[in-house]
Design a protein around this motif. Sequence first.
Motif, PDB file in Angstrom:
ATOM      1  N   TYR A  20      -0.057 -14.269  -5.648  1.00 46.70           N
ATOM      2  CA  TYR A  20       0.143 -12.939  -5.068  1.00 46.70           C
ATOM      3  C   TYR A  20       1.102 -13.027  -3.895  1.00 46.70           C
ATOM      4  O   TYR A  20       1.150 -14.033  -3.201  1.00 46.70           O
ATOM      5  N   ARG A  21       1.824 -11.946  -3.700  1.00 45.40           N
ATOM      6  CA  ARG A  21       2.628 -11.833  -2.493  1.00 45.40           C
ATOM      7  C   ARG A  21       2.061 -10.683  -1.670  1.00 45.40           C
ATOM      8  O   ARG A  21       1.776  -9.608  -2.194  1.00 45.40           O
ATOM      9  N   ILE A  22       1.929 -10.915  -0.405  1.00 41.95           N
ATOM     10  CA  ILE A  22       1.350  -9.914   0.480  1.00 41.95           C
ATOM     11  C   ILE A  22       2.479  -9.258   1.265  1.00 41.95           C
ATOM     12  O   ILE A  22       3.409  -9.913   1.706  1.00 41.95           O
ATOM     13  N   GLU A  23       2.427  -7.945   1.348  1.00 45.40           N
ATOM     14  CA  GLU A  23       3.498  -7.224   2.034  1.00 45.40           C
ATOM     15  C   GLU A  23       2.888  -6.135   2.891  1.00 45.40           C
ATOM     16  O   GLU A  23       1.807  -5.645   2.604  1.00 45.40           O
ATOM     17  N   SER A  24       3.620  -5.776   3.899  1.00 45.18           N
ATOM     18  CA  SER A  24       3.110  -4.673   4.705  1.00 45.18           C
ATOM     19  C   SER A  24       3.324  -3.384   3.931  1.00 45.18           C
ATOM     20  O   SER A  24       4.279  -3.248   3.165  1.00 45.18           O
ATOM     21  N   LEU A  25       2.444  -2.463   4.134  1.00 42.43           N
ATOM     22  CA  LEU A  25       2.400  -1.266   3.290  1.00 42.43           C
ATOM     23  C   LEU A  25       3.679  -0.450   3.346  1.00 42.43           C
ATOM     24  O   LEU A  25       4.077   0.151   2.372  1.00 42.43           O
ATOM     25  N   ASN A  84     -15.717 -10.423  -7.836  1.00 42.84           N
ATOM     26  CA  ASN A  84     -14.975  -9.711  -8.869  1.00 42.84           C
ATOM     27  C   ASN A  84     -13.503  -9.511  -8.489  1.00 42.84           C
ATOM     28  O   ASN A  84     -12.866  -8.558  -8.895  1.00 42.84           O
ATOM     29  N   ARG A  85     -12.997 -10.394  -7.702  1.00 42.74           N
ATOM     30  CA  ARG A  85     -11.582 -10.498  -7.353  1.00 42.74           C
ATOM     31  C   ARG A  85     -11.050  -9.353  -6.505  1.00 42.74           C
ATOM     32  O   ARG A  85      -9.854  -9.113  -6.486  1.00 42.74           O
ATOM     33  N   GLY A  86     -11.934  -8.680  -5.811  1.00 43.87           N
ATOM     34  CA  GLY A  86     -11.430  -7.705  -4.833  1.00 43.87           C
ATOM     35  C   GLY A  86     -10.979  -8.475  -3.600  1.00 43.87           C
ATOM     36  O   GLY A  86     -11.651  -9.389  -3.151  1.00 43.87           O
ATOM     37  N   MET A  87      -9.816  -8.118  -3.085  1.00 44.96           N
ATOM     38  CA  MET A  87      -9.268  -8.909  -1.981  1.00 44.96           C
ATOM     39  C   MET A  87      -9.136  -8.060  -0.712  1.00 44.96           C
ATOM     40  O   MET A  87      -8.874  -6.867  -0.788  1.00 44.96           O
ATOM     41  N   THR A  88      -9.316  -8.687   0.404  1.00 44.14           N
ATOM     42  CA  THR A  88      -9.181  -7.989   1.681  1.00 44.14           C
ATOM     43  C   THR A  88      -8.413  -8.866   2.650  1.00 44.14           C
ATOM     44  O   THR A  88      -8.703 -10.057   2.788  1.00 44.14           O
ATOM     45  N   PRO A 104      -3.994  -2.701  -2.583  1.00 49.14           N
ATOM     46  CA  PRO A 104      -4.127  -2.613  -1.127  1.00 49.14           C
ATOM     47  C   PRO A 104      -5.144  -3.616  -0.605  1.00 49.14           C
ATOM     48  O   PRO A 104      -6.236  -3.775  -1.172  1.00 49.14           O
ATOM     49  N   LEU A 105      -4.801  -4.310   0.444  1.00 52.89           N
ATOM     50  CA  LEU A 105      -5.701  -5.317   1.027  1.00 52.89           C
ATOM     51  C   LEU A 105      -6.318  -4.833   2.325  1.00 52.89           C
ATOM     52  O   LEU A 105      -7.393  -5.242   2.696  1.00 52.89           O
ATOM     53  N   SER A 106      -5.577  -4.002   3.008  1.00 46.94           N
ATOM     54  CA  SER A 106      -6.089  -3.440   4.259  1.00 46.94           C
ATOM     55  C   SER A 106      -5.304  -2.172   4.493  1.00 46.94           C
ATOM     56  O   SER A 106      -4.536  -1.749   3.628  1.00 46.94           O
ATOM     57  N   GLU A 107      -5.463  -1.604   5.681  1.00 50.52           N
ATOM     58  CA  GLU A 107      -4.721  -0.378   5.953  1.00 50.52           C
ATOM     59  C   GLU A 107      -3.225  -0.632   6.017  1.00 50.52           C
ATOM     60  O   GLU A 107      -2.426   0.256   5.769  1.00 50.52           O
ATOM     61  N   GLU A 108      -2.858  -1.828   6.381  1.00 46.31           N
ATOM     62  CA  GLU A 108      -1.432  -2.093   6.575  1.00 46.31           C
ATOM     63  C   GLU A 108      -0.796  -2.916   5.473  1.00 46.31           C
ATOM     64  O   GLU A 108       0.419  -2.947   5.360  1.00 46.31           O
ATOM     65  N   THR A 109      -1.592  -3.658   4.713  1.00 47.96           N
ATOM     66  CA  THR A 109      -0.974  -4.590   3.776  1.00 47.96           C
ATOM     67  C   THR A 109      -1.457  -4.355   2.350  1.00 47.96           C
ATOM     68  O   THR A 109      -2.520  -3.790   2.100  1.00 47.96           O
ATOM     69  N   ALA A 110      -0.627  -4.814   1.419  1.00 46.58           N
ATOM     70  CA  ALA A 110      -0.958  -4.742   0.005  1.00 46.58           C
ATOM     71  C   ALA A 110      -0.430  -6.001  -0.655  1.00 46.58           C
ATOM     72  O   ALA A 110       0.465  -6.667  -0.132  1.00 46.58           O
ATOM     73  N   ALA A 111      -0.977  -6.358  -1.800  1.00 47.97           N
ATOM     74  CA  ALA A 111      -0.562  -7.578  -2.489  1.00 47.97           C
ATOM     75  C   ALA A 111      -0.006  -7.228  -3.864  1.00 47.97           C
ATOM     76  O   ALA A 111      -0.485  -6.315  -4.532  1.00 47.97           O
TER      77      ALA A 111
END
Lengths: 883, 311
Positions: free
Chosen positions: A28-33, A345-349, A44-51
């Motif tokens: 996965y690559r993580i990027e800011s939203l 179940n592979r949910g990421m944060t 989406p991983l958090s309010e600011e980032t997504a993968a």
Amino acid sequence: MSGPKPDILWSPHHVDRYVICDSELSLYRIESLGSTEAKAGAVPLSEETAATLLAINSDTPYMKCVAWYPKHEPECLLAVGQANGRVVLTSLGQSHNSKCKELMGKEFVPKHARQCNTLAWNPVDSNWLAAGLDKHRADFSVLIWDISSKFTPEASVPAEKIRLSSGDTDSGVVVTKPLYELGQNDACLSLCWLPRDQKLLLAGMHRNLAIFDLRNTSQKMFVNTKAIQGVTVDPYFHDRVASFFEGQVAIWDLRKFEKPVLTLSEQPKPLTKVAWCPTRTGLLATLMRDSDVVRLYDMQHTPTPIGDETEPTIIERCVQPCETIIGSFAWHPSAQNRMVVVSPNRGMTDFTVFERISLAWSSGTSLVWACGRHLYECSEECGAGAAAAAERDVATKMRERAQSRYGHDTVQVWKNHVLAGGNDPQLKSLWYTLHYILHDHHRYYIIQCFPYFFGNKQPLLYSGIKNIVKSSTSGTTESRRCWSGSERPAEVVRYLSEERGLALQLCGWIRCGPDINVEPFLKSLEQEGEWERAAAVALFNLDIRRAIQILHKGASFDKGDLNLNVVAMALSGYTDEKSSLWREMCSSLRLQLSNPYLCVMFAFLTSEPGAYDGVLYESRVAVRDRVAFACMFLSDSQLPRYIDKLTNEMKEAGNLEGILLTGLTKDGVDLMESYVDRTGDVQTASFCMLKGSSGEVLKDPRVQCWIENYRNLLDAWSFWHKRAEFDIHRSKLDPSSKPLAQVFVSCNFCGKSISYSCSSMPHQGRGFSQYGVSGSPTKSKVTSCPGCRKPLPRCALCLMNMGTPVSSCPGTGKSDEKVDLSKDKKLAQFNNWFTWCHNCRHGGHAGHMLNWFSDHSECPVSACTCRCMQLDTTGNLVPSDSS
Amino acid sequence: MFVARSIAADHKDLIHDVSYDFHGRRMATCSSDQSVKVWDKTESGEWHCTASWKTHSGSVWRVTWAHPEFGQVLASCSFDRTAAVWEEIVGESNDKQRGQSHWIKRTTLVDSRTSVTDVKFAPKHMGLMLTTCSADGVVRIYEAPDVMNLSQWSLQHEISCKLSCSCISWNPSSSRAHPPMIAVGSDDSSVTYTGKVQIYEYSENTRKEISSSTGPTKFEVQIVAQFDNHNSQVWRVSWNITSTLLASSGDDGCVRLWKANYMDNWKCTGILKGDGSPGNGSSGQPGALGTAGGTLAAASQNSLNGTSVGR
């Protein structure tokens, strides 16, 4: 380690990539939203980032453990340990350079098949890969492979034989000869290379922790313990190692390896992962099975040297990155305290553990806080608009008011509310009250008319309407007044007495003097556009025609409210017949009027004589109007009761309008106390109490406390000029607050104080008035000690005898001097003052000294190295309010 | 409206405390890197580090300023079981030119046998007094009898709190209506049945500090409001100069601001993220914080952890 539960690994070099491994490997690559918002498929991983999912690799079944190649090139090279003990090199991503191609699919096969438990790349010699396997009675369990070892034909034969599981078709190279074989007849559950030396390997064996030295494989150091899972070295203290067993974490110091230096409190369920934070010292994260929190242990000190038995301070914290149960987590290798957690179940944060934030307010409006290694400062921006002004903190308000000289207007006292910003109705009421109380003409008038008020010890003047009403000595006369302007001869009982007249004056309804005409007051209300209030006052003075006229004027006025005409119409229909439709309708509909003054007008008209609760208890009507109303229409028995009740209400609420009732008495201090408790506005309290309170009230510890606190505030804001002005202002009203002289200069010869003898000189008045005209013959006089006539010390620069009367003797016609002196001239006079350094005791004329130190840092006296000007840091600060 | 901006702190490890001087023009920070830094505000409002030196041989927990009438004096306390008093002296002229100032150690207070967790100067009307508290639950009050000599401190009082102490705070009021008071907070996790905050006041008769909150309570302590908006542990709270604004920080990584309205109802007036980014309730401007809207209005019924000792 993995199995059905996914594990997660950060790329050691790409700060934005990580791998999730369960049955397959997903990169996965993580990027800011901000940048990926449009992209489909981003999780989406958090309010600011997504993968975003970059690649999936499912070439390697029966995956048991994964380790990421630590070097830059080839990137995305992973070693996968399988259930049969094989270690396969595989890759994710596209970059297939030659070296990577060569390594891809390479397999390392143990002699006997059993599960591979753990893998560890050597961080220095990255060709070495350690694998920990389950126990086999005839084989070693720790195998160190060299990934660069070439294909060996003789090794390929057995490899062909053992190819049991890997049904893949790749013709990868198979290596069967490990570089080192360690740990015979034992199982290895966890491994890690020690950063102390590239040839040291720490292994969690079946029942002990062992350190293998590859330089001498026959020797190993070991300690028997159960805590053999998940060995991991603290990246900041290479001698500190953590390992765990079931729910307990043990911390080891490799320098005293016999027993753990620390065991952390046991958790109810077995742990699944323990990891040191790579970006911060001494932070260990642990994860318990089926738990939704990551437990952090903050070891906030360096490990102490051997022999020091101090109790380590550990702060335990729990963080909950997401709502679900956590399968695994991984610290980000470089971003501070950041981790990604993955659920079964592979949910990421994406989650950042915050450090303890310490914070502090400055004396001004800024707040500073420290988060981790970073500092942030934030200050209140002055927002525009009335709403913002009302929302602002009282400290900000006081600061602004201090700068606008709030409280200093002693002539037109009411103006202080304008200086305060003019948007606070309570302050407006307060300053008008004080204005009426303090008004000079008013005072003279009262002294003429009510001499007995001053016969008492405490002048009634300051004591508010409450006391005025109580002290009523002259008889009250009832007068039945007719409505003027109304045809009907309805009569209303109105009470008159001298005290009531005085009270009305304090309320501002009538001017001072015997005249009880409210017309000037109505005019001023009209000017301010307070049409409803003016109409109500007119009505209470039984002039219904005037009230209607005012309302009409208000309606026709520019931008006026046309509804006022309607109200005027309704008024004109007034009738005192008890059962009229007008009455009935008015008493019910008046409650729907939004303006309180319109409301009380109808309340007054529809109420029974003597029962004016609708007016008296309408809290939206200003207190002064209600009090004035009460003074006109309440009988001698009702009035004190009402005033008492209202006073207590005001005191309880800390409503400054109540100062009208209490005056500046003890009662007033009580009221002010609850105002200060509620608002913290010591500024208003200090100025108000200084405006004319009697000495007794000023001595009240509460009043002194407010004054001291306000002075302290001004000092803290560096508003020294304002503080000095406040002190001057205060000493005028409260002479006892005058401070004593701070410095005495005594003559070198006779030992007498220069200023003391100066003030006792008969001609000092003349001397002072002429002083300042340079070259004047009288000046030579002041260069000598007034006591013994010996000359004063010389200025270190001009070598002239100094001489300035330092005393501030009273009665020196200072004020008229001030007027005709321009700013420059005033400073020119200051240049003649004599100053000296407290440290080296050299000095001279202030002007000369300032001049000297603008270019020099050392004392002008020869061979004196004193840095006179730099001695005092506070002295170098400039006041914030210098104008 | 609050706007946050970052200051390049350049500490090598965690910053544990930050403290303004009386005028708010100087600032001191201390860190696990065993150093203290002093910052001065330039005329343009920027913070400029004018001194940075190693103060202790362990993490420095707290740093605090004395009132400027005692000179430019700092006190620090550390894991190394000591507290120290520092004074700025006029350095060499080249120091001054480089914009650096020089601080020298005036004394080291070595009475504690455990980590010294907090240090605070007493309000200035009490003279030059310093309080420390330590992890083994002892509060020590020192006094410099000669305010011109900062190297002599005598231990005046030693109070055993029986609880591991984590912070202390003096009652700032100089009112003669009540004697000096110190509140001591504990981070002892084992104690739940008695309070973790103890208040001691100075008794003129016995000439020592006596406890007033553990035994029969003299003060009625009333919870004015209580909030659980941080959803986790709350680490620090701080009052502004008029005690009308409260800032709190918690494990959720947010700094929250609290304010009471006319009716003494406290509510959250702002959220700032610990990393300086805007809080949840804010509009989109970078680093800006709007007043938190609807979500917090409901929370005001919940209440906040602020206690006020009888006014």
